[in-house]
Design an enzyme around this catalytic site. Structure first.
Site, PDB file in Angstrom:
ATOM      1  N   HIS A 157       0.819  -1.225   0.000  1.00 30.94           N
ATOM      2  CA  HIS A 157       0.000   0.000   0.000  1.00 30.94           C
ATOM      3  C   HIS A 157       0.846   1.265   0.000  1.00 30.94           C
ATOM      4  O   HIS A 157       0.350   2.341  -0.312  1.00 30.94           O
ATOM      5  CB  HIS A 157      -0.933   0.000   1.217  1.00 30.94           C
ATOM      6  CG  HIS A 157      -2.022  -1.016   1.105  1.00 30.94           C
ATOM      7  ND1 HIS A 157      -3.296  -0.700   0.703  1.00 30.94           N
ATOM      8  CD2 HIS A 157      -2.021  -2.361   1.299  1.00 30.94           C
ATOM      9  CE1 HIS A 157      -4.034  -1.802   0.672  1.00 30.94           C
ATOM     10  NE2 HIS A 157      -3.287  -2.823   1.034  1.00 30.94           N
ATOM     11  N   ASP A 365       3.449   9.477  -0.786  1.00 36.23           N
ATOM     12  CA  ASP A 365       2.271   8.702  -0.385  1.00 36.23           C
ATOM     13  C   ASP A 365       2.070   7.595  -1.401  1.00 36.23           C
ATOM     14  O   ASP A 365       2.247   7.825  -2.612  1.00 36.23           O
ATOM     15  CB  ASP A 365       1.036   9.627  -0.390  1.00 36.23           C
ATOM     16  CG  ASP A 365       0.043   9.298   0.720  1.00 36.23           C
ATOM     17  OD1 ASP A 365      -0.014   8.130   1.128  1.00 36.23           O
ATOM     18  OD2 ASP A 365      -0.664  10.224   1.167  1.00 36.23           O
TER      19      ASP A 365
HETATM   20  P1  ADQ Z   1      -3.091   6.179   4.770  1.00 35.81           P
HETATM   21  O1  ADQ Z   1      -1.689   6.643   4.908  1.00 35.81           O
HETATM   22  O2  ADQ Z   1      -3.840   6.020   6.035  1.00 35.81           O
HETATM   23  O3  ADQ Z   1      -3.179   4.808   3.929  1.00 35.81           O
HETATM   24  P2  ADQ Z   1      -5.081   7.418   2.873  1.00 35.81           P
HETATM   25  O4  ADQ Z   1      -4.958   6.691   1.594  1.00 35.81           O
HETATM   26  O5  ADQ Z   1      -5.323   8.879   2.682  1.00 35.81           O
HETATM   27  O6  ADQ Z   1      -3.823   7.306   3.825  1.00 35.81           O
HETATM   28  O7  ADQ Z   1      -6.308   6.794   3.656  1.00 35.81           O
HETATM   29  C1  ADQ Z   1      -6.738   7.338   4.846  1.00 35.81           C
HETATM   30  C2  ADQ Z   1      -8.199   6.929   5.147  1.00 35.81           C
HETATM   31  O8  ADQ Z   1      -8.468   7.340   6.493  1.00 35.81           O
HETATM   32  C3  ADQ Z   1      -9.206   7.635   4.255  1.00 35.81           C
HETATM   33  O9  ADQ Z   1     -10.277   6.761   3.998  1.00 35.81           O
HETATM   34  C4  ADQ Z   1      -9.647   8.844   5.094  1.00 35.81           C
HETATM   35  O10 ADQ Z   1     -10.979   9.218   4.902  1.00 35.81           O
HETATM   36  C5  ADQ Z   1      -9.459   8.355   6.510  1.00 35.81           C
HETATM   37  N1  ADQ Z   1      -8.989   9.477   7.363  1.00 35.81           N
HETATM   38  C6  ADQ Z   1      -7.785  10.082   7.325  1.00 35.81           C
HETATM   39  N2  ADQ Z   1      -7.720  11.072   8.241  1.00 35.81           N
HETATM   40  C7  ADQ Z   1      -8.901  11.083   8.858  1.00 35.81           C
HETATM   41  C8  ADQ Z   1      -9.444  11.899   9.906  1.00 35.81           C
HETATM   42  N3  ADQ Z   1      -8.765  12.877  10.481  1.00 35.81           N
HETATM   43  N4  ADQ Z   1     -10.711  11.623  10.284  1.00 35.81           N
HETATM   44  C9  ADQ Z   1     -11.417  10.636   9.693  1.00 35.81           C
HETATM   45  N5  ADQ Z   1     -10.953   9.855   8.721  1.00 35.81           N
HETATM   46  C10 ADQ Z   1      -9.726  10.071   8.297  1.00 35.81           C
HETATM   47  C11 ADQ Z   1      -2.247   3.889   3.340  1.00 35.81           C
HETATM   48  C12 ADQ Z   1      -1.195   4.502   2.417  1.00 35.81           C
HETATM   49  C13 ADQ Z   1      -1.864   5.322   1.330  1.00 35.81           C
HETATM   50  C14 ADQ Z   1      -2.850   4.433   0.555  1.00 35.81           C
HETATM   51  C15 ADQ Z   1      -3.780   3.686   1.500  1.00 35.81           C
HETATM   52  C16 ADQ Z   1      -4.620   2.650   0.774  1.00 35.81           C
HETATM   53  O11 ADQ Z   1      -0.299   5.318   3.168  1.00 35.81           O
HETATM   54  O12 ADQ Z   1      -0.927   5.866   0.428  1.00 35.81           O
HETATM   55  O13 ADQ Z   1      -3.649   5.248  -0.305  1.00 35.81           O
HETATM   56  O14 ADQ Z   1      -3.039   3.007   2.519  1.00 35.81           O
HETATM   57  O15 ADQ Z   1      -3.827   1.804  -0.002  1.00 35.81           O
END
Ligand code: ADQ
Length: 458
Positions: A157, A365
């Site tokens: 991921h 990311d």
């Molecule tokens: P993350 O680093 O956690 O994931 P991201 O892909 O943006 O980053 O996913 C975060 C999830 O958590 C989203 O569904 C978002 O809505 C939720 N979220 C984040 N902050 C929040 C907050 N303050 N309150 C509520 N909800 C929140 C890892 C990798 C990424 C990759 C994903 C999936 O680091 O690059 O996209 O896995 O593969």
């Protein structure tokens, strides 16, 4: 296709909507055929040196959840130590934040061995196993050592770093060998795939007998790019739910005469938060018409706080936000509203929809699902603008966003100003194209394509 067995560090109850993006995605795949989801329970047992491996098994609809507790020592060396103290920073190009402690690798191997031993007792001959993320790179090797002949896929991921960054991990050669016990390895982008191929060919002497295929250590490995998406329809329907509409109304009333800039993420050094706050300061300096008119709402949910590198970040952010508010704030206008908490998943779309501009500006990311959720939540008749880091995996797909270099604070300020001034017709055109892209490669496409590729290998 046989029964699907998903293995990830953490499990989530697939029946709960609060579970969030990835949990919903994996539950969707598991619910199709019925399946097993295996991982750590999230419980840490104090006072015992080794994990006992006891399994907690429960049924969640068609999905069986099997979870294991970890001892304090295993948790600290496997999860905090090697996974998040070495692999997470290095894979995000942050060698300066990596802690190459000799003791961590033992815990990482031990927990992967324990996962393999416990999982093996639950496996059936035709099962297809899909392992997720950097915590579990050696799992296939450990399963193979126990005689497992099932088809095993792996999805990373987070980004795959370039050869010479990956090579800084003292155990890099062993990690690469471990990848070759999978049948298929998936990455978020073509750039990640290229880094993996380059390393494997240069350092592990791998051959490339056919496109997407590598041969080394006497094994053939298939690898490909499978960019993860979101469930666009599910997210769009959340946008029309009561909680999201309440949130939208509240924000629109609160910011009726103001432009709302929004940042939402886990508090993590990969997400580029200090640079973003500095860019906002530059915006106020270079474009003073925003004084009193533009507010940045920054929500950063707590994450891995016991690690020292995260505490420093929390303090830096609080100080940057405090000094902007002190220097520019008025009695009736605070430039930055910073909140160190998470927002309920059902309310999140309302927040996205109320924002004029989303700032998704990570330094690095794997993909970034927030960028895709923001697009899905917009009103197509009056959409907000996405300012997106070119170093997020999502930038390879979302070309109609305003792409920025998050290290260039002045350039980011200029792009935020462009986003704030963008005419309606241009916003609509860009949004329509972006929505098309996230629909074309949504989360169903992602897991169907990965599992079909794994199933079709010969
Ligand atoms: P993350 O680093 O956690 O994931 P991201 O892909 O943006 O980053 O996913 C975060 C999830 O958590 C989203 O569904 C978002 O809505 C939720 N979220 C984040 N902050 C929040 C907050 N303050 N309150 C509520 N909800 C929140 C890892 C990798 C990424 C990759 C994903 C999936 O680091 O690059 O996209 O896995 O593969």
């Amino acid at each position: 296709m046989g029964r699907l067995v998903v293995v990830s560090n953490r499990l989530a109850d697939p029946r709960k909507a609060s579970a969030g993006g990835l949990a919903v995605a994996l539950a969707d795949a598991l619910n199709r055929t019925g399946g097993l989801w295996f991982g750590w329970s999230g419980n840490v047992i104090e006072g015992s040196t080794s994990s006992d491996g006891a399994l907690h098994i429960q049924q969640a609809g068609k999905v069986t959840l099997a979870a294991m507790d970890l001892s304090r020592q295993d948790h600290d060396s496997y999860y905090l130590g090697f996974s998040n103290g070495v692999l997470w920073p290095v894979f995000h190009y942050r060698l300066d934040l990596a802690h190459f402690e000799a003791g961590y690798i033992g815990g990482y191997r031990r927990v992967n061995q324990l996962f393999a031993r416990q999982l093996k007792t639950l496996l059936r001959p035709g099962d297809i196993i899909w392992v997720h993320d950097y915590h579990l790179i050696p799992l296939a090797a450990e399963l193979r050592a126990l005689g497992c002949q099932n088809r095993i896929g792996f999805f990373l991921h987070i980004p795959m770093p370039p050869q010479l960054i990956f090579a800084a991990i003292p155990q890099h050669a062993w990690l690469m060998k471990c990848f070759f016990d999978y049948d298929l390895v998936g990455f978020q982008t073509e750039a990640d795939l290229l880094h993996f191929f380059r390393y494997a060919m240069a350092e592990a002497g791998a051959e490339n007998p056919a496109p997407g295929c590598l041969k080394a250590y006497g094994r053939h490995l298939h690898a490909g790019a499978f960019p993860i998406g979101i469930d666009v329809d599910e997210f769009a329907s959340l946008t029309h739910g009561r909680e999201a509409r309440d949130m939208y109304e509240r924000m629109r009333q609160g910011y009726a005469r103001r432009n709302l800039l929004l940042g939402v993420e886990r508090l993590d050094y990969s997400k580029g938060l200090p640079q973003r706050i500095k860019a906002f300061r530059q915006l106020l300096l270079r474009y003073p018409e925003n004084l009193g008119k533009t507010t940045l709402v920054q929500i950063a949910s707590p994450s891995r706080e016991v690690l020292g590198s995260y505490n420093g970040l929390l303090q830096e952010l609080e100080s940057l936000c405090g000094s902007i508010n002190g220097d520019y704030g008025e009695l009736d206008w605070m430039p930055v509203r910073y909140m160190h908490r998470s927002v309920a998943r059902k309310r999140l779309p309302g927040l996205y929809r109320a924002a004029r501009v989303a700032l998704v500006t990570p330094l690095r990311d794997g993909m970034n699902l927030v960028a895709k959720e923001f697009i899905a939540a917009q009103d197509p008749a009056d959409p907000g603008v996405l300012v997106l880091s070119r170093f997020a995996g999502a930038a390879a797909q979302l070309k109609e966003a305003l792409l920025v270099n998050p290290y260039d604070v002045h350039g980011m300020a200029d792009n935020i100003e462009t986003a704030l001034r963008m005419p309606l017709a241009e916003r609509q055109q860009r949004h329509q194209k972006l929505l098309g892209r996230i629909r074309e490669q949504d989360v169903h496409w992602w897991h169907e394509r990965f599992l079909a590729a794994l199933d079709n290998l010969h």
